[in-house]
Design a protein around this motif. Sequence first.
Motif, PDB file in Angstrom:
ATOM      1  N   GLU A 187       0.835  -1.205   0.000  1.00 45.71           N
ATOM      2  CA  GLU A 187       0.000   0.000   0.000  1.00 45.71           C
ATOM      3  C   GLU A 187       0.871   1.258   0.000  1.00 45.71           C
ATOM      4  O   GLU A 187       0.605   2.221  -0.730  1.00 45.71           O
ATOM      5  CB  GLU A 187      -0.928   0.005   1.213  1.00 45.71           C
ATOM      6  N   ARG A 188       1.936   1.240   0.807  1.00 45.94           N
ATOM      7  CA  ARG A 188       2.841   2.379   0.850  1.00 45.94           C
ATOM      8  C   ARG A 188       3.507   2.596  -0.511  1.00 45.94           C
ATOM      9  O   ARG A 188       3.666   3.725  -0.978  1.00 45.94           O
ATOM     10  CB  ARG A 188       3.899   2.148   1.932  1.00 45.94           C
ATOM     11  N   ALA A 189       3.868   1.485  -1.184  1.00 45.95           N
ATOM     12  CA  ALA A 189       4.512   1.581  -2.497  1.00 45.95           C
ATOM     13  C   ALA A 189       3.565   2.175  -3.533  1.00 45.95           C
ATOM     14  O   ALA A 189       3.975   2.986  -4.378  1.00 45.95           O
ATOM     15  CB  ALA A 189       4.990   0.204  -2.942  1.00 45.95           C
ATOM     16  N   LEU A 190       2.294   1.794  -3.493  1.00 51.68           N
ATOM     17  CA  LEU A 190       1.321   2.335  -4.439  1.00 51.68           C
ATOM     18  C   LEU A 190       1.150   3.841  -4.244  1.00 51.68           C
ATOM     19  O   LEU A 190       1.039   4.608  -5.210  1.00 51.68           O
ATOM     20  CB  LEU A 190      -0.021   1.630  -4.285  1.00 51.68           C
ATOM     21  N   ILE A 191       1.131   4.265  -2.995  1.00 49.82           N
ATOM     22  CA  ILE A 191       0.940   5.686  -2.701  1.00 49.82           C
ATOM     23  C   ILE A 191       2.157   6.500  -3.129  1.00 49.82           C
ATOM     24  O   ILE A 191       2.030   7.581  -3.706  1.00 49.82           O
ATOM     25  CB  ILE A 191       0.649   5.880  -1.200  1.00 49.82           C
ATOM     26  N   LEU A 192       3.357   5.946  -2.867  1.00 53.68           N
ATOM     27  CA  LEU A 192       4.594   6.669  -3.190  1.00 53.68           C
ATOM     28  C   LEU A 192       5.008   6.519  -4.649  1.00 53.68           C
ATOM     29  O   LEU A 192       5.805   7.302  -5.163  1.00 53.68           O
ATOM     30  CB  LEU A 192       5.734   6.179  -2.288  1.00 53.68           C
ATOM     31  N   GLY A 193       4.481   5.483  -5.309  1.00 53.51           N
ATOM     32  CA  GLY A 193       4.871   5.231  -6.692  1.00 53.51           C
ATOM     33  C   GLY A 193       6.094   4.362  -6.824  1.00 53.51           C
ATOM     34  O   GLY A 193       6.533   4.056  -7.938  1.00 53.51           O
ATOM     35  N   GLU A 194       6.676   3.939  -5.733  1.00 53.39           N
ATOM     36  CA  GLU A 194       7.823   3.045  -5.734  1.00 53.39           C
ATOM     37  C   GLU A 194       7.931   2.395  -4.366  1.00 53.39           C
ATOM     38  O   GLU A 194       7.412   2.921  -3.371  1.00 53.39           O
ATOM     39  CB  GLU A 194       9.114   3.815  -6.035  1.00 53.39           C
ATOM     40  N   TYR A 195       8.606   1.257  -4.325  1.00 55.10           N
ATOM     41  CA  TYR A 195       8.790   0.608  -3.023  1.00 55.10           C
ATOM     42  C   TYR A 195       9.772   1.433  -2.201  1.00 55.10           C
ATOM     43  O   TYR A 195      10.818   1.846  -2.703  1.00 55.10           O
ATOM     44  CB  TYR A 195       9.284  -0.824  -3.210  1.00 55.10           C
ATOM     45  N   PRO A 196       9.453   1.724  -0.944  1.00 57.49           N
ATOM     46  CA  PRO A 196      10.234   2.664  -0.134  1.00 57.49           C
ATOM     47  C   PRO A 196      11.679   2.215   0.054  1.00 57.49           C
ATOM     48  O   PRO A 196      11.961   1.060   0.358  1.00 57.49           O
ATOM     49  CB  PRO A 196       9.475   2.703   1.202  1.00 57.49           C
ATOM     50  N   VAL A 197      12.573   3.146  -0.124  1.00 56.42           N
ATOM     51  CA  VAL A 197      14.004   2.827  -0.046  1.00 56.42           C
ATOM     52  C   VAL A 197      14.435   2.461   1.366  1.00 56.42           C
ATOM     53  O   VAL A 197      15.455   1.788   1.551  1.00 56.42           O
ATOM     54  CB  VAL A 197      14.844   4.016  -0.556  1.00 56.42           C
ATOM     55  N   GLU A 198      13.667   2.896   2.379  1.00 55.26           N
ATOM     56  CA  GLU A 198      14.085   2.557   3.741  1.00 55.26           C
ATOM     57  C   GLU A 198      14.040   1.058   3.983  1.00 55.26           C
ATOM     58  O   GLU A 198      14.687   0.544   4.900  1.00 55.26           O
ATOM     59  CB  GLU A 198      13.233   3.285   4.787  1.00 55.26           C
ATOM     60  N   LEU A 199      13.268   0.346   3.168  1.00 54.39           N
ATOM     61  CA  LEU A 199      13.258  -1.112   3.295  1.00 54.39           C
ATOM     62  C   LEU A 199      14.659  -1.662   3.035  1.00 54.39           C
ATOM     63  O   LEU A 199      15.132  -2.549   3.738  1.00 54.39           O
ATOM     64  CB  LEU A 199      12.269  -1.722   2.299  1.00 54.39           C
ATOM     65  N   LEU A 200      15.331  -1.107   2.016  1.00 56.22           N
ATOM     66  CA  LEU A 200      16.689  -1.542   1.699  1.00 56.22           C
ATOM     67  C   LEU A 200      17.666  -1.074   2.754  1.00 56.22           C
ATOM     68  O   LEU A 200      18.601  -1.780   3.112  1.00 56.22           O
ATOM     69  CB  LEU A 200      17.105  -0.989   0.333  1.00 56.22           C
ATOM     70  N   ALA A 201      17.455   0.126   3.271  1.00 53.54           N
ATOM     71  CA  ALA A 201      18.405   0.730   4.210  1.00 53.54           C
ATOM     72  C   ALA A 201      18.439   0.012   5.547  1.00 53.54           C
ATOM     73  O   ALA A 201      19.422   0.101   6.268  1.00 53.54           O
ATOM     74  CB  ALA A 201      18.066   2.205   4.417  1.00 53.54           C
ATOM     75  N   HIS A 202      17.351  -0.683   5.888  1.00 51.44           N
ATOM     76  CA  HIS A 202      17.278  -1.266   7.231  1.00 51.44           C
ATOM     77  C   HIS A 202      17.257  -2.787   7.198  1.00 51.44           C
ATOM     78  O   HIS A 202      16.746  -3.420   8.108  1.00 51.44           O
ATOM     79  CB  HIS A 202      16.046  -0.739   7.969  1.00 51.44           C
ATOM     80  N   GLN A 203      17.790  -3.387   6.136  1.00 54.60           N
ATOM     81  CA  GLN A 203      17.842  -4.838   6.109  1.00 54.60           C
ATOM     82  C   GLN A 203      18.717  -5.392   7.227  1.00 54.60           C
ATOM     83  O   GLN A 203      18.476  -6.472   7.725  1.00 54.60           O
ATOM     84  CB  GLN A 203      18.373  -5.312   4.749  1.00 54.60           C
ATOM     85  N   ALA A 204      19.766  -4.642   7.619  1.00 49.96           N
ATOM     86  CA  ALA A 204      20.615  -5.132   8.700  1.00 49.96           C
ATOM     87  C   ALA A 204      19.853  -5.239  10.002  1.00 49.96           C
ATOM     88  O   ALA A 204      20.121  -6.094  10.821  1.00 49.96           O
ATOM     89  CB  ALA A 204      21.822  -4.208   8.871  1.00 49.96           C
ATOM     90  N   ASP A 205      18.919  -4.343  10.187  1.00 48.09           N
ATOM     91  CA  ASP A 205      18.066  -4.376  11.377  1.00 48.09           C
ATOM     92  C   ASP A 205      16.663  -4.009  10.944  1.00 48.09           C
ATOM     93  O   ASP A 205      16.237  -2.870  11.073  1.00 48.09           O
ATOM     94  CB  ASP A 205      18.578  -3.405  12.440  1.00 48.09           C
ATOM     95  N   PRO A 206      15.882  -4.971  10.378  1.00 48.21           N
ATOM     96  CA  PRO A 206      14.563  -4.662   9.843  1.00 48.21           C
ATOM     97  C   PRO A 206      13.606  -4.133  10.884  1.00 48.21           C
ATOM     98  O   PRO A 206      12.597  -3.544  10.557  1.00 48.21           O
ATOM     99  CB  PRO A 206      14.088  -6.021   9.292  1.00 48.21           C
ATOM    100  N   ALA A 207      13.909  -4.319  12.170  1.00 47.36           N
ATOM    101  CA  ALA A 207      13.005  -3.803  13.204  1.00 47.36           C
ATOM    102  C   ALA A 207      12.908  -2.297  13.150  1.00 47.36           C
ATOM    103  O   ALA A 207      11.931  -1.708  13.601  1.00 47.36           O
ATOM    104  CB  ALA A 207      13.504  -4.231  14.587  1.00 47.36           C
ATOM    105  N   GLN A 208      13.932  -1.613  12.572  1.00 44.66           N
ATOM    106  CA  GLN A 208      13.924  -0.164  12.575  1.00 44.66           C
ATOM    107  C   GLN A 208      13.067   0.432  11.464  1.00 44.66           C
ATOM    108  O   GLN A 208      12.817   1.631  11.456  1.00 44.66           O
ATOM    109  CB  GLN A 208      15.355   0.365  12.425  1.00 44.66           C
ATOM    110  N   ALA A 209      12.607  -0.407  10.542  1.00 41.99           N
ATOM    111  CA  ALA A 209      11.911   0.128   9.365  1.00 41.99           C
ATOM    112  C   ALA A 209      10.687   0.932   9.733  1.00 41.99           C
ATOM    113  O   ALA A 209      10.356   1.912   9.084  1.00 41.99           O
ATOM    114  CB  ALA A 209      11.531  -1.012   8.430  1.00 41.99           C
TER     115      ALA A 209
END
Length: 467
Positions: free
Chosen positions: A381-403
């Motif tokens: 849903e967030r990706a549809l609204i923003l027009g792309e999958y949010p980059v913070e998903l990539l940024a927080h793979q080391a600690d996905p809890a922070q997303a």
Amino acid sequence: MSERQSNPPDADNWQRRTILVVDDEAGMRSFLSRALEGKVGSVVTADSAEAGAALLEQRHFDLILLDVALPGASGMEWLKALRAAGNPADVILMTAFADMDTAIAALRSGAADFIVKPFRVDQMLNAIRRCFDRTRLTRENYLLRRELDKYTIHKHFIGESEAMKKVMALVARVAPMPSTVLVTGESGTGKEVVARELHRLSGRQGQFVPLNCGAMAPEIIESELFGHAKGAFTGAAGGRHGLFLYADGGTLFLDEISELPLPMQAKLLRVIEDRRIRPLGTEREIAVDVRIVAACNRNLANEVAAGRFRQDLFYRLDVVSVAIPPLRTRPEDIVPLAEHFSEQLSAQLGLPAVPLSPSLIRVLKGYDWPGNARELRNLVERALILGEYPVELLAHQADPAQANLPEEEREDAAMPADDGTLLESVERRHILQVLAAEGGNRVEAARRLGISRRTLDRKCLQWGLRP
């Protein structure tokens, strides 16, 4: 008193309806029994209000055809007594002496309709049809209002993994049975989807009625389930049906069943065993035909051992158990689910779908998904609204809890545990994952973790996280 039984096919499903005819004239009772035979499931007759009251103590009736002039208590007097006791059955009054005052008094007393003797069969059938249609529409409108807050209407299972194929096969096998089913799994895995599929495949003609036991205040949950009579408690200005009656002939889904207070657990156990409910403030019992599907994200056996859940109710609910595996254990289901959510949400939001690139798919499959399918849906849903999958998903793979943590908390959350031990790090990581999956809601996170809110606040304070 007499009873006629029949089960003919009927487009309006009248064969599931029960009618009580109360008239002191044997000829009228016989006439109505013959007229309704083959059209409704059951017609029971009584020659007085007192005899009718005795029958109501034994079983539930969808409609009462009631003569006004009766020996002993009149039809009008009995109707007023029924309404005062909270009886929800529709009543059609019959009288040979029609005038405007009588009709107004009948409607004010709670009659659903008023018919003048002598009448033709089609006149009575039309009056009955109006009552049944009104009852059906009332139920449908009530359930529709309950469903309006749901953003998604679940249709069928989505999943290609072997684990989900086993779940689907079990659901298909169990669905036609009347047995109680316990659905288990972490939050967000789709327990209600399974419950709805159980109902869809069951062939039951009634409604699917969901209730989140954890979202209902303990003091009103009994009224919500069983209904109440006028004046049953402070603020009960009128009587109302409970969810068991709305689910009659269908399925009642009790989500978060572990949150049900112990006194209500005992009452639910009795209903499951006897198939009868007693609305608050009444002395009568109503027979119901309801299939129970319960769900829980906790281990109910552990809750029983801790004294928080009744053992006898656990055994009654756990006739068949359907365990839904978490999303992190079935990565092959991630893309089909994401595509399903994208198609569904695109239509609802009026936004174009966002394609999944191979690199993004690798990221999605490598993520731990503490919030399971619900978290994936929120991401889409967030990706549809923003027009792309949010980059913070990539940024927080080391600690996905922070997303999902607020921006100002992320740096603090990234600090190592105070004592530097592995156990503390694992505990901290898990707690932060659950907290992120719940969008920062500490009450829900504490409930999922099985700890108190105070304990969670204390740990977060140790890690420098503000409330």
